[in-house]
Enzyme design. Structure first.
Site, PDB file in Angstrom:
ATOM      1  N   ASP A  97       0.799  -1.184  -0.054  1.00  0.00           N
ATOM      2  CA  ASP A  97      -0.132  -0.001  -0.072  1.00  0.00           C
ATOM      3  C   ASP A  97       0.894   1.357   0.115  1.00  0.00           C
ATOM      4  OD1 ASP A  97      -2.329   1.275  -0.247  1.00  0.00           O
ATOM      5  OD2 ASP A  97      -2.329   1.431   2.349  1.00  0.00           O
TER       6      ASP A  97
ATOM      7  N   ASN B 192     -10.979  -2.481  -5.226  1.00  0.00           N
ATOM      8  CA  ASN B 192     -10.199  -1.392  -6.022  1.00  0.00           C
ATOM      9  C   ASN B 192     -10.940  -1.276  -7.685  1.00  0.00           C
ATOM     10  OD1 ASN B 192      -6.921  -2.728  -4.863  1.00  0.00           O
ATOM     11  ND2 ASN B 192      -8.390  -1.195  -4.128  1.00  0.00           N
TER      12      ASN B 192
HETATM   13  C1  IPE Z   1      -5.618  -2.619  -0.013  1.00  0.00           C
HETATM   14  O1  IPE Z   1      -5.150  -1.349  -0.384  1.00  0.00           O
HETATM   15  C2  IPE Z   1      -5.835  -3.364  -1.441  1.00  0.00           C
HETATM   16  C3  IPE Z   1      -4.094  -3.707  -1.858  1.00  0.00           C
HETATM   17  C4  IPE Z   1      -3.132  -3.333  -1.469  1.00  0.00           C
HETATM   18  C5  IPE Z   1      -4.239  -4.155  -3.128  1.00  0.00           C
HETATM   19  P1  IPE Z   1      -6.203  -0.181  -0.328  1.00  0.00           P
HETATM   20  O2  IPE Z   1      -5.648   1.137  -0.714  1.00  0.00           O
HETATM   21  O3  IPE Z   1      -7.122  -0.401  -1.626  1.00  0.00           O
HETATM   22  O4  IPE Z   1      -7.149  -0.110   1.055  1.00  0.00           O
HETATM   23  P2  IPE Z   1      -7.826   0.683   1.805  1.00  0.00           P
HETATM   24  O5  IPE Z   1      -8.832   1.509   0.950  1.00  0.00           O
HETATM   25  O6  IPE Z   1      -6.565   1.792   2.068  1.00  0.00           O
HETATM   26  O7  IPE Z   1      -8.496   0.093   2.702  1.00  0.00           O
HETATM   27  C1  IPE Z   2      -1.509   0.194  -3.353  1.00  0.00           C
HETATM   28  O1  IPE Z   2      -1.353   1.626  -3.436  1.00  0.00           O
HETATM   29  C2  IPE Z   2      -1.802  -0.245  -4.675  1.00  0.00           C
HETATM   30  C3  IPE Z   2      -3.304  -0.863  -4.897  1.00  0.00           C
HETATM   31  C4  IPE Z   2      -4.175  -0.646  -3.915  1.00  0.00           C
HETATM   32  C5  IPE Z   2      -3.504  -1.352  -6.106  1.00  0.00           C
HETATM   33  P1  IPE Z   2      -2.555   2.617  -3.293  1.00  0.00           P
HETATM   34  O2  IPE Z   2      -2.949   2.837  -4.743  1.00  0.00           O
HETATM   35  O3  IPE Z   2      -3.647   2.224  -2.550  1.00  0.00           O
HETATM   36  O4  IPE Z   2      -2.074   4.052  -2.609  1.00  0.00           O
HETATM   37  P2  IPE Z   2      -2.502   4.981  -1.464  1.00  0.00           P
HETATM   38  O5  IPE Z   2      -2.961   4.151  -0.623  1.00  0.00           O
HETATM   39  O6  IPE Z   2      -3.735   5.898  -2.294  1.00  0.00           O
HETATM   40  O7  IPE Z   2      -1.286   5.897  -1.313  1.00  0.00           O
HETATM   41 MG    MG Z   3      -4.218   2.584  -0.676  1.00  0.00          MG
END
Ligand code: IPE
Ligand code: IPE
Ligand code: MG
Length: 247
Positions: free
Chosen positions: A21, A69
């Protein structure tokens, strides 16, 4: 002494999972598009896979794309799917060179067809590799997985192949997409968020949770080893008292 040198190689968790993340925030901090953050996360994936294989982790699960997502803006979802295809194509050789088997969990049918095709090819190509299994969670959510398992179990009961009284831990585990591997002993989440975000809810029952503020694109081998080192200091009791679980 580096974190890697401090690791006790006789106590390596057999299954480690990672919620990768912070890509978006990494990009935003530099005034870049979120998709650039995802692109820069690929190096962290490579480092983590290598780091895990080097110390003898047998199963490494990476949460790459959740069911939720799909709700992100279309351009970001499309960019993530494209990145997935190009990364799979680029990394298959490295997986072969390092004797690593690739597999995927999640609603694979929901992925765009070129993504599915490339993924299935890489899975087939690496199927005979034995050093470590890399599990990519794609279009995955734990509640989705538990619903699928519940349907399969209900069908088995309805067909008379299983009695409702026989449903226990092992029946549930055997019907999840992770039936081929042990439960994760360690879960790592980057980016400073302290939540599970619908990842392996059943399987994480007794996992040690490790949170780091590092954003995923900045995560390197040494960070992975620090998480392992921290894990090795934990006292895992499984509901018992310390005297019962220490040798
Ligand atoms: C969790 O991250 C999913 C992945 C790393 C693929 P998200 O960024 O989607 O989760 P939330 O929204 O912070 O809970
Ligand atoms: C994790 O990074 C990747 C996926 C969930 C696909 P994020 O895209 O959630 O990055 P933040 O949490 O918005 O910084
Ligand atoms: Mg995230």
């Amino acid at each position: 002494m580096s974190a890697k040198e401090r690791i006790d190689l006789s106590k390596i968790p057999s299954h480690v999972c990672v919620i990768m993340d912070g890509n978006g925030r990494w990009a935003k901090r530099q005034g870049l598009l979120r998709t650039i953050g995802h692109q820069n996360g690929v190096k962290a994936v490579r480092d983590t896979v290598e780091a895990a294989a080097e110390i003898g982790v047998k199963f490494l699960s990476l949460y790459a794309f959740s069911t939720e997502n799909w709700k992100r803006p279309r351009w970001e979802v499309d960019a993530l799917m494209d990145l997935l295809v190009s990364s799979i194509n680029k990394e298959t050789k490295t997986l072969m060179d390092n004797n690593i088997r690739l597999t995927a969990i999640g609603d694979i049918e929901s992925l765009p067809s070129n993504c599915r095709k490339n993924l299935q090819e890489a899975i087939q190509k690496t199927a005979g590799n034995t050093r470590m299994t890399l599990i990519i969670a794609l279009s995955y959510s734990s509640r989705w997985e538990i619903i699928q398992a519940s349907k399969k179990i209900a069908e088995a009961v309805a067909a008379g192949r299983l009695s409702a009284d026989d449903i226990d831990d092992s029946v549930i585990s055997a019907n999840l997409s992770t039936s081929f591997c042990p439960d994760p002993e360690l879960m790592i989440r980057t980016s400073g968020e302290h939540r599970i975000s619908n990842f392996m809810l059943w399987q994480l029952a007794y996992a040690e949770l490790y949170f780091t503020d590092k954003l995923w694109p900045d995560f390197r081998k040494e960070d992975f080893y620090e998480a392992i080192e921290d894990f090795q200091k934990r006292d895992r009791r499984y509901g018992m008292v310390q005297e019962q679980t220490t040798d």
